[in-house]
Structures are given as structure tokens and as C-alpha cells.
Design a protein around this motif. Structure first.
Motif, PDB file in Angstrom:
ATOM      1  N   ARG A  39       0.835  -1.214   0.000  1.00 54.67           N
ATOM      2  CA  ARG A  39       0.000   0.000   0.000  1.00 54.67           C
ATOM      3  C   ARG A  39       0.860   1.251   0.000  1.00 54.67           C
ATOM      4  O   ARG A  39       0.523   2.260  -0.621  1.00 54.67           O
ATOM      5  N   SER A  40       1.982   1.203   0.682  1.00 52.61           N
ATOM      6  CA  SER A  40       2.893   2.336   0.722  1.00 52.61           C
ATOM      7  C   SER A  40       3.498   2.610  -0.661  1.00 52.61           C
ATOM      8  O   SER A  40       3.571   3.760  -1.102  1.00 52.61           O
ATOM      9  N   ILE A  68       1.997   4.989   6.164  1.00 53.60           N
ATOM     10  CA  ILE A  68       1.555   3.592   6.051  1.00 53.60           C
ATOM     11  C   ILE A  68       2.700   2.676   6.478  1.00 53.60           C
ATOM     12  O   ILE A  68       2.543   1.841   7.353  1.00 53.60           O
ATOM     13  N   ASN A  69       3.841   2.812   5.837  1.00 53.33           N
ATOM     14  CA  ASN A  69       5.029   2.040   6.195  1.00 53.33           C
ATOM     15  C   ASN A  69       6.232   2.655   5.483  1.00 53.33           C
ATOM     16  O   ASN A  69       6.307   2.611   4.256  1.00 53.33           O
ATOM     17  N   PRO A  70       7.188   3.216   6.221  1.00 55.77           N
ATOM     18  CA  PRO A  70       8.358   3.848   5.605  1.00 55.77           C
ATOM     19  C   PRO A  70       9.170   2.906   4.720  1.00 55.77           C
ATOM     20  O   PRO A  70       9.841   3.359   3.789  1.00 55.77           O
ATOM     21  N   ILE A  71       9.089   1.608   4.976  1.00 56.48           N
ATOM     22  CA  ILE A  71       9.808   0.647   4.137  1.00 56.48           C
ATOM     23  C   ILE A  71       9.335   0.753   2.691  1.00 56.48           C
ATOM     24  O   ILE A  71      10.110   0.556   1.757  1.00 56.48           O
ATOM     25  N   GLY A  72       8.075   1.106   2.491  1.00 54.46           N
ATOM     26  CA  GLY A  72       7.524   1.240   1.145  1.00 54.46           C
ATOM     27  C   GLY A  72       8.211   2.309   0.325  1.00 54.46           C
ATOM     28  O   GLY A  72       8.373   2.152  -0.891  1.00 54.46           O
ATOM     29  N   LEU A  73       8.637   3.385   0.963  1.00 56.59           N
ATOM     30  CA  LEU A  73       9.351   4.446   0.243  1.00 56.59           C
ATOM     31  C   LEU A  73      10.670   3.904  -0.293  1.00 56.59           C
ATOM     32  O   LEU A  73      11.015   4.129  -1.458  1.00 56.59           O
ATOM     33  N   PHE A  74      11.405   3.184   0.537  1.00 60.33           N
ATOM     34  CA  PHE A  74      12.665   2.584   0.082  1.00 60.33           C
ATOM     35  C   PHE A  74      12.415   1.540  -0.995  1.00 60.33           C
ATOM     36  O   PHE A  74      13.169   1.443  -1.968  1.00 60.33           O
ATOM     37  N   ALA A  98       3.449   5.710  -5.864  1.00 62.34           N
ATOM     38  CA  ALA A  98       3.127   5.751  -7.295  1.00 62.34           C
ATOM     39  C   ALA A  98       2.061   6.801  -7.607  1.00 62.34           C
ATOM     40  O   ALA A  98       2.056   7.379  -8.700  1.00 62.34           O
ATOM     41  N   LYS A  99       1.191   7.066  -6.651  1.00 62.75           N
ATOM     42  CA  LYS A  99       0.161   8.088  -6.834  1.00 62.75           C
ATOM     43  C   LYS A  99       0.676   9.480  -6.465  1.00 62.75           C
ATOM     44  O   LYS A  99      -0.062  10.458  -6.565  1.00 62.75           O
ATOM     45  N   GLY A 100       1.911   9.558  -5.969  1.00 64.36           N
ATOM     46  CA  GLY A 100       2.490  10.841  -5.588  1.00 64.36           C
ATOM     47  C   GLY A 100       2.193  11.254  -4.160  1.00 64.36           C
ATOM     48  O   GLY A 100       2.444  12.383  -3.773  1.00 64.36           O
ATOM     49  N   HIS A 101       1.696  10.341  -3.349  1.00 62.80           N
ATOM     50  CA  HIS A 101       1.332  10.640  -1.965  1.00 62.80           C
ATOM     51  C   HIS A 101       2.456  10.170  -1.028  1.00 62.80           C
ATOM     52  O   HIS A 101       2.309   9.162  -0.319  1.00 62.80           O
ATOM     53  N   ILE A 102       3.544  10.909  -1.013  1.00 61.91           N
ATOM     54  CA  ILE A 102       4.741  10.500  -0.271  1.00 61.91           C
ATOM     55  C   ILE A 102       4.484  10.478   1.235  1.00 61.91           C
ATOM     56  O   ILE A 102       4.866   9.515   1.919  1.00 61.91           O
TER      57      ILE A 102
END
Length: 134
Positions: free
Chosen positions: A53-54, A69-75, A59-63
Motif C-alpha cells: 500500500r505504501s 503507512i510504512n516507511p519501508i515502502g518508500l525505500f 506511485a500516486k504521488g502521496h509520499i
């Protein structure tokens, strides 16, 4: 690990990651299913719960949403962009910069204080996931 094995494994992981993201994107609104074996078995979120989900939020631009949601998703999103490009660059130019980067990263992670710091960050993220009720 050899260069060719790393590149083949990286290619499979990239393809699997994008395949999973496409599947999740298609089914995100239609189901409450979670693929997390740990959560399905225990009812408790794992450290990586919410990563898909992160990544979709990135991908939708919602950093900010992705980080919450989960910082791991950004990485993970950054890796999903950088690794395919890096892999293709090495294959086309017949270089091994990805392999050398992997070896350097592996050596850094083997440093005791770095490994402890990473473990603490993962545990803190896990506690945060549980507190959020993911």
C-alpha cells in the motif's frame, strides 16, 4: 554470490515485485485479503505489513501517506525504480557496477553497529505497525 547469479536473481525479484504490484493495484479496492503469512497466522502485523500500500501511495504521488503507512515502502519504491535501470545499464554496457555496489552494501551491513542499528529500526517499525493496527 556470483555476478550472473545476482543479476538473474535481481531480474526475477524485479519481475515478481512489479507483478505483485500490478495484482495488488487491480484488487486493492475489492478485497481485504492480506498476503502476509505472519499476520494470517498470528493476527499481528509483521515489520513489512503495509509495504505494498505504501508503494502504491508513492506511485500516486502521496509520499507523506506512504511514509505513514510504512516507511519501508518508500525505500522499496526507490529500489523498484533504480534497480531495473541499474541492471539494464550494466547489461548493455557489460559492466558490473550493480554487483560491486551489492558487495559494498553487504560489507557495510556486516559491520556490527550497522547491523544493530538496522535491527533496531526494523523493530521500531514493527512496533509502529502493531500500534497502528495494520
Amino acid at each position: 554470490m556470483t555476478r550472473n547469479r545476482l543479476y538473474l536473481l535481481t531480474g526475477f525479484i524485479i519481475a515478481g515485485g512489479y507483478g505483485w504490484l500490478a495484482y495488488a493495484w487491480k484488487h486493492a479496492q475489492h478485497s481485504s485479503f492480506t498476503p502476509c503469512l505472519f499476520k494470517n497466522a498470528t493476527g499481528v502485523a509483521c515489520p513489512s505489513c503495509g509495504t505494498t500500500r505504501s508503494v502504491m501511495a508513492v506511485a500516486k504521488g502521496h509520499i507523506t501517506e506512504a511514509i505513514l503507512i510504512n516507511p519501508i515502502g518508500l525505500f522499496m519504491a526507490l529500489l523498484m525504480i533504480a534497480l531495473p535501470l541499474w541492471l539494464v545499464y550494466d547489461v548493455i554496457t557489460k559492466k558490473d557496477t550493480l554487483y560491486k555496489g551489492y558487495l559494498k552494501f553487504e560489507n557495510i551491513v556486516r559491520i556490527k553497529w550497522v547491523a544493530i542499528l538496522l535491527a533496531i529500526l526494523i523493530i521500531l517499525n514493527w512496533a509502529w505497525n502493531i500500534q497502528k493496527g495494520l
